[in-house]
Design a protein around this motif. Structure first.
Motif, PDB file in Angstrom:
ATOM      1  N   SER A 147      68.914  32.466  37.764  1.00 22.06           N
ATOM      2  CA  SER A 147      69.358  33.334  38.859  1.00 22.06           C
ATOM      3  C   SER A 147      70.847  33.130  39.145  1.00 22.06           C
ATOM      4  O   SER A 147      71.434  32.120  38.753  1.00 22.06           O
ATOM      5  CB  SER A 147      68.542  33.043  40.114  1.00 22.06           C
ATOM      6  OG  SER A 147      68.703  31.697  40.501  1.00 22.06           O
ATOM      7  N   PRO A 148      71.493  34.105  39.820  1.00 21.98           N
ATOM      8  CA  PRO A 148      72.899  33.952  40.202  1.00 21.98           C
ATOM      9  C   PRO A 148      73.086  32.683  41.037  1.00 21.98           C
ATOM     10  O   PRO A 148      72.428  32.497  42.061  1.00 21.98           O
ATOM     11  CB  PRO A 148      73.177  35.210  41.027  1.00 21.98           C
ATOM     12  CG  PRO A 148      72.175  36.211  40.557  1.00 21.98           C
ATOM     13  CD  PRO A 148      70.946  35.412  40.248  1.00 21.98           C
ATOM     14  N   SER A 149      73.965  31.796  40.582  1.00 23.80           N
ATOM     15  CA  SER A 149      74.073  30.481  41.204  1.00 23.80           C
ATOM     16  C   SER A 149      75.524  30.033  41.337  1.00 23.80           C
ATOM     17  O   SER A 149      76.392  30.414  40.537  1.00 23.80           O
ATOM     18  CB  SER A 149      73.315  29.426  40.381  1.00 23.80           C
ATOM     19  OG  SER A 149      71.953  29.761  40.233  1.00 23.80           O
ATOM     20  N   VAL A 150      75.753  29.213  42.349  1.00 21.71           N
ATOM     21  CA  VAL A 150      77.041  28.561  42.572  1.00 21.71           C
ATOM     22  C   VAL A 150      76.776  27.066  42.722  1.00 21.71           C
ATOM     23  O   VAL A 150      75.826  26.665  43.392  1.00 21.71           O
ATOM     24  CB  VAL A 150      77.732  29.097  43.845  1.00 21.71           C
ATOM     25  CG1 VAL A 150      78.992  28.304  44.166  1.00 21.71           C
ATOM     26  CG2 VAL A 150      78.062  30.582  43.695  1.00 21.71           C
ATOM     27  N   VAL A 151      77.609  26.259  42.091  1.00 25.45           N
ATOM     28  CA  VAL A 151      77.563  24.803  42.236  1.00 25.45           C
ATOM     29  C   VAL A 151      78.878  24.359  42.855  1.00 25.45           C
ATOM     30  O   VAL A 151      79.959  24.730  42.371  1.00 25.45           O
ATOM     31  CB  VAL A 151      77.359  24.105  40.879  1.00 25.45           C
ATOM     32  CG1 VAL A 151      77.567  22.593  40.996  1.00 25.45           C
ATOM     33  CG2 VAL A 151      75.969  24.392  40.326  1.00 25.45           C
ATOM     34  N   VAL A 152      78.794  23.607  43.935  1.00 22.08           N
ATOM     35  CA  VAL A 152      79.998  23.075  44.584  1.00 22.08           C
ATOM     36  C   VAL A 152      79.792  21.597  44.877  1.00 22.08           C
ATOM     37  O   VAL A 152      78.667  21.105  44.889  1.00 22.08           O
ATOM     38  CB  VAL A 152      80.329  23.807  45.903  1.00 22.08           C
ATOM     39  CG1 VAL A 152      80.449  25.296  45.704  1.00 22.08           C
ATOM     40  CG2 VAL A 152      79.304  23.486  46.990  1.00 22.08           C
ATOM     41  N   GLY A 153      80.893  20.922  45.132  1.00 20.63           N
ATOM     42  CA  GLY A 153      80.779  19.564  45.620  1.00 20.63           C
ATOM     43  C   GLY A 153      81.771  18.607  45.024  1.00 20.63           C
ATOM     44  O   GLY A 153      82.646  18.975  44.228  1.00 20.63           O
ATOM     45  N   ASP A 154      81.621  17.361  45.451  1.00 20.34           N
ATOM     46  CA  ASP A 154      82.412  16.262  44.914  1.00 20.34           C
ATOM     47  C   ASP A 154      81.676  15.775  43.670  1.00 20.34           C
ATOM     48  O   ASP A 154      80.692  15.044  43.775  1.00 20.34           O
ATOM     49  CB  ASP A 154      82.546  15.153  45.964  1.00 20.34           C
ATOM     50  CG  ASP A 154      83.318  13.946  45.449  1.00 20.34           C
ATOM     51  OD1 ASP A 154      83.784  13.987  44.290  1.00 20.34           O
ATOM     52  OD2 ASP A 154      83.439  12.957  46.202  1.00 20.34           O
ATOM     53  N   LEU A 155      82.166  16.193  42.510  1.00 24.38           N
ATOM     54  CA  LEU A 155      81.528  15.821  41.248  1.00 24.38           C
ATOM     55  C   LEU A 155      82.145  14.554  40.669  1.00 24.38           C
ATOM     56  O   LEU A 155      81.737  14.081  39.603  1.00 24.38           O
ATOM     57  CB  LEU A 155      81.599  16.984  40.254  1.00 24.38           C
ATOM     58  CG  LEU A 155      81.011  18.313  40.765  1.00 24.38           C
ATOM     59  CD1 LEU A 155      80.984  19.350  39.652  1.00 24.38           C
ATOM     60  CD2 LEU A 155      79.618  18.122  41.365  1.00 24.38           C
ATOM     61  N   ASN A 156      83.162  14.027  41.339  1.00 24.93           N
ATOM     62  CA  ASN A 156      83.738  12.716  41.040  1.00 24.93           C
ATOM     63  C   ASN A 156      84.272  12.571  39.618  1.00 24.93           C
ATOM     64  O   ASN A 156      84.339  11.460  39.082  1.00 24.93           O
ATOM     65  CB  ASN A 156      82.730  11.603  41.364  1.00 24.93           C
ATOM     66  CG  ASN A 156      83.032  10.972  42.715  1.00 24.93           C
ATOM     67  OD1 ASN A 156      84.185  10.665  43.012  1.00 24.93           O
ATOM     68  ND2 ASN A 156      82.008  10.775  43.527  1.00 24.93           N
ATOM     69  N   ILE A 157      84.662  13.689  39.025  1.00 22.72           N
ATOM     70  CA  ILE A 157      85.322  13.678  37.713  1.00 22.72           C
ATOM     71  C   ILE A 157      86.426  14.723  37.733  1.00 22.72           C
ATOM     72  O   ILE A 157      86.220  15.841  38.212  1.00 22.72           O
ATOM     73  CB  ILE A 157      84.329  13.982  36.565  1.00 22.72           C
ATOM     74  CG1 ILE A 157      83.258  12.886  36.475  1.00 22.72           C
ATOM     75  CG2 ILE A 157      85.061  14.092  35.226  1.00 22.72           C
ATOM     76  CD1 ILE A 157      82.140  13.211  35.507  1.00 22.72           C
TER      77      ILE A 157
END
Length: 267
Positions: A147-157
């Motif tokens: 499905s249409p998706s967004v990923v956000v955040g502190d991925l620490n890389i």
């Protein structure tokens, strides 16, 4: 009928300690959705009332006392919520919400990836081993997304050369080692996500979201890293109209060491 949506992400480094600057950000920049990481707050102590007064009636929390923690604040109702555990650690590092957009919905995943400690060797550093395992689990899960998706955040890389103040100086520093960078790219590609920040700032240009507290004058030294990210599936990436890193927030009173990042969508 058109629809516009602004999503922000911010590692706040204790939501209760820094509530005044969260309120300042929400009042001055008025995103539709704010994803916070490292809230360091159990669910029962989250400052719900103060944030709802500002119009963010819908709040999905996954918190724990003193460590980690994520929360998604929204002006729009959630159609669904999910909290996923990783690596059987019991850490609060993910919350997902389905949000109405353009007559349909998008799935918004808010992540706080483990930092990984100081030694980039999983054989002697359990924290680094945890980070690598967490990324592997993310990638395996993302491969099933449809499905249409967004990923956000502190991925620490900080994956690219211009995501750090000195590629050469940080090659052996956790957050920019080649193995981590390659693994994060594999995770992103597993979900067929596009890097929204680099869509608006060319990969040849410096781009940071984090500046250490250790620098006497963080802005003058400008030894930053891009640890915070916004990814989107191609259908949603096509609706992105802009992105900004609010560098000035790093200089607000009692700041987080991260700056907020905003993405604007219009469809």
């Amino acid at each position: 009928m058109t629809d516009s949506l602004t999503i922000a992400t911010w590692n706040i480094n204790s939501v209760r300690l820094r509530l005044p600057i969260v309120e300042k950000f929400l009042l001055e920049y008025a995103p539709d959705v704010l994803c916070l990481q490292e809230t360091k707050c159990p669910d029962g102590n989250f400052p719900l009332a103060a944030l709802r007064k500002l119009g963010f009636e819908h709040i999905a929390i996954n918190g724990q006392k003193g460590y980690n923690g994520v929360a998604t604040l929204s002006r729009r109702p959630f159609l669904a919520e999910e909290r996923r555990g990783f690596c059987d650690k019991g850490d609060s590092r993910h919350v997902a919400t389905d949000i109405p957009f353009a007559g349909d919905k998008l799935s918004l995943h808010n992540f706080y990836v483990p930092a990984g400690g100081d030694e980039p060797n999983p054989e002697v550093n359990d924290k680094f081993a945890h980070k690598l395992a967490f990324l592997d689990e993310m990638g395996d899960w993302f491969a099933s997304f449809s499905s249409p998706s967004v990923v956000v955040g502190d991925l620490n890389i900080a994956p690219y050369e211009q995501d750090v103040w000195s590629h050469k100086a940080l090659l052996k520093v956790v957050s920019h080692t080649p193995g981590e960078c390659d693994k994060l790219e594999a995770v992103r590609e597993a979900g067929n996500f596009q890097d929204i920040m680099r869509r608006f700032v060319p990969v040849e240009e410096k781009l940071y979201t984090w500046w250490s507290y250790r620098a006497r004058d963080w802005s003058a030294a400008d030894k930053g890293r891009r640890l915070d990210h916004i990814w989107a599936t191609p259908d949603l990436a096509a609706t992105a109209t802009g992105m900004e890193v609010l560098r000035e927030a790093r200089g607000w009173e009692k700041p987080s060491d991260h700056a907020p990042v905003l993405m604007h969508l219009k469809a």
